[in-house]
Design an enzyme around this catalytic site. Structure first.
Site, short mmCIF file in Angstrom:
data_model
loop_
_atom_site.label_atom_id
_atom_site.label_comp_id
_atom_site.label_asym_id
_atom_site.label_seq_id
_atom_site.Cartn_x
_atom_site.Cartn_y
_atom_site.Cartn_z
N HIS A 162 2.77 6.27 -2.79
CA HIS A 162 3.79 7.00 -3.55
C HIS A 162 3.28 7.33 -4.95
O HIS A 162 3.46 8.45 -5.45
CB HIS A 162 5.08 6.18 -3.64
CG HIS A 162 5.95 6.28 -2.43
ND1 HIS A 162 6.89 7.29 -2.26
CD2 HIS A 162 6.06 5.50 -1.33
CE1 HIS A 162 7.52 7.13 -1.10
NE2 HIS A 162 7.03 6.05 -0.52
N ALA A 199 -5.00 9.20 21.55
CA ALA A 199 -4.65 9.27 22.98
C ALA A 199 -5.02 10.62 23.60
O ALA A 199 -4.16 11.35 24.10
CB ALA A 199 -3.16 8.98 23.17
N ASP A 250 -2.23 13.23 22.26
CA ASP A 250 -1.13 12.99 21.32
C ASP A 250 -1.40 13.60 19.95
O ASP A 250 -0.48 14.09 19.30
CB ASP A 250 -0.87 11.49 21.17
CG ASP A 250 -0.14 10.91 22.37
OD1 ASP A 250 0.22 11.69 23.28
OD2 ASP A 250 0.08 9.69 22.41
N SER A 258 -6.82 1.40 13.78
CA SER A 258 -6.05 1.11 14.99
C SER A 258 -6.40 2.06 16.13
O SER A 258 -6.15 1.77 17.30
CB SER A 258 -4.55 1.18 14.70
OG SER A 258 -4.13 2.51 14.48
N ALA A 305 -6.93 1.89 7.72
CA ALA A 305 -5.50 2.02 8.03
C ALA A 305 -5.32 2.51 9.48
O ALA A 305 -5.82 1.90 10.41
CB ALA A 305 -4.85 2.96 7.02
N TYR A 306 -4.63 3.62 9.68
CA TYR A 306 -4.34 4.13 11.02
C TYR A 306 -5.62 4.36 11.81
O TYR A 306 -5.71 4.08 13.01
CB TYR A 306 -3.52 5.41 10.89
CG TYR A 306 -2.94 5.96 12.18
CD1 TYR A 306 -2.73 5.15 13.29
CD2 TYR A 306 -2.57 7.29 12.26
CE1 TYR A 306 -2.18 5.65 14.46
CE2 TYR A 306 -2.00 7.81 13.42
CZ TYR A 306 -1.82 6.98 14.52
OH TYR A 306 -1.26 7.48 15.67
N ASP A 328 0.82 -1.21 0.00
CA ASP A 328 0.00 0.00 0.00
C ASP A 328 0.86 1.26 0.00
O ASP A 328 0.47 2.29 -0.56
CB ASP A 328 -0.93 0.00 1.21
CG ASP A 328 -2.12 -0.94 1.02
OD1 ASP A 328 -2.36 -1.37 -0.13
OD2 ASP A 328 -2.80 -1.24 2.00
N ASN A 375 -5.17 8.25 2.19
CA ASN A 375 -5.45 7.48 3.41
C ASN A 375 -5.89 8.39 4.54
O ASN A 375 -7.02 8.34 4.99
CB ASN A 375 -4.22 6.69 3.84
CG ASN A 375 -4.31 5.23 3.43
OD1 ASN A 375 -5.24 4.81 2.76
ND2 ASN A 375 -3.33 4.45 3.84
#
Length: 270
Positions: free
Chosen positions: A50, A187, A152, A168, A164-165, A45, A124
């Site tokens: 890119h 966070a 954070d 999580s 993706a992120y 990915d 993304n």
């Protein structure tokens, strides 16, 4: 029809690139780097990200497709042992002038500094993080204050980037047919003194989010795989990019939820 190949640089990806060039030649496609109609990504990915940023100014006429040579490729439909079939279907589609594509929404980021406004696109996600201290920022939705964030950082993702992120961080997986962006906290600090919503937020198109960091903070920004450190940011506006979408060439059906299942659950389900 013109095409180009972007590869990860490892031996397997380079070999597949040479093999694809040999196979596609018989269908009369022209290899061109400057302004292709189709961009084939060979790698993971990250390789496709890119490729997207290399051609983000030509999204109106470019479609992407991918072969994943790593362990997981969410954007890539094809496996290395399917390169012959991909070349055949791509060649036939080009000769019949029948290139079918799906379109996914993008997030537009408008960064305001004393020098003016910088506009960026992400496939993304976009993230905002404190570098040497907790990030402190006011979060506005449609010009109304929602909260003062302390923590954070903040992640703004597209529907395709929701896997993706954002995932999580506890964000929802969003089907890319929905023109929306998702805001997820990284966070956050929540106690009797500081309080945030503490839940991901979905914004539809025509809505926008404005982030006003505390003045002179050292902030790390990311646009997909690209990172920059800044301390001159006045505000950051995030919204669904109007009139701009990324196109993925579909030479065979591969439904989004099948992609999710293959990426995160697998086929060996009990």
């Amino acid at each position: 029809m013109k095409y180009n190949v972007i590869h990860r640089g490892d031996d397997i990806s380079i070999q597949l690139m040479h093999r694809f060039h040999e196979l596609i030649r018989q269908y009369g496609l022209i290899h061109e780097e400057a302004s292709p109609d189709i961009v084939l990504s060979i790698g993971g990915d990250g390789t496709l990200l890119h490729a997207f940023h290399q051609y983000k100014d030509q999204l109106d006429h470019i479609a992407f497709t991918g072969i994943h040579t790593g362990r997981l490729g969410f954007y890539a439909d094809w496996k290395p042992d399917e390169v012959e079939l991909l070349a055949q279907l791509m060649g036939e589609s080009a000769n019949q002038n029948d290139l079918r594509a799906v379109k996914y929404p993008l997030v537009e980021i408008q960064i305001t500094t004393p020098q003016g406004i910088e506009t960026e696109l992400a496939l993304n996600e976009f993230t905002l993080k404190g570098v040497d201290a907790t990030l402190v920022a006011q979060l506005h939705i449609n010009d109304e204050l929602l909260e003062t964030f302390r923590g954070d950082g903040i992640c703004i993702s597209t529907p395709s980037g929701s896997t993706a992120y954002n995932k999580s961080l506890g964000g929802a997986i969003v089907h890319p047919s929905l023109d929306a962006i998702q805001i997820a906290e990284i966070a956050s600090i929540n106690n009797r003194v500081f309080r945030t919503l503490g839940s991901p937020i979905l914004l539809p198109k025509h809505h926008h989010c404005d982030i006003y960091p505390r003045a002179n903070q050292n902030i790390l920004l990311s646009l997909d795989h690209l990172y920059m450190q800044r301390n001159d940011i006045i505000s950051i506006r995030s919204l669904v990019a109007a009139g701009k979408k990324v196109k993925f060439a579909r030479f065979r059906p591969f439904p989004f939820w099948s992609r999710v299942r293959e990426a995160f659950i697998g086929y060996d389900m009990v």
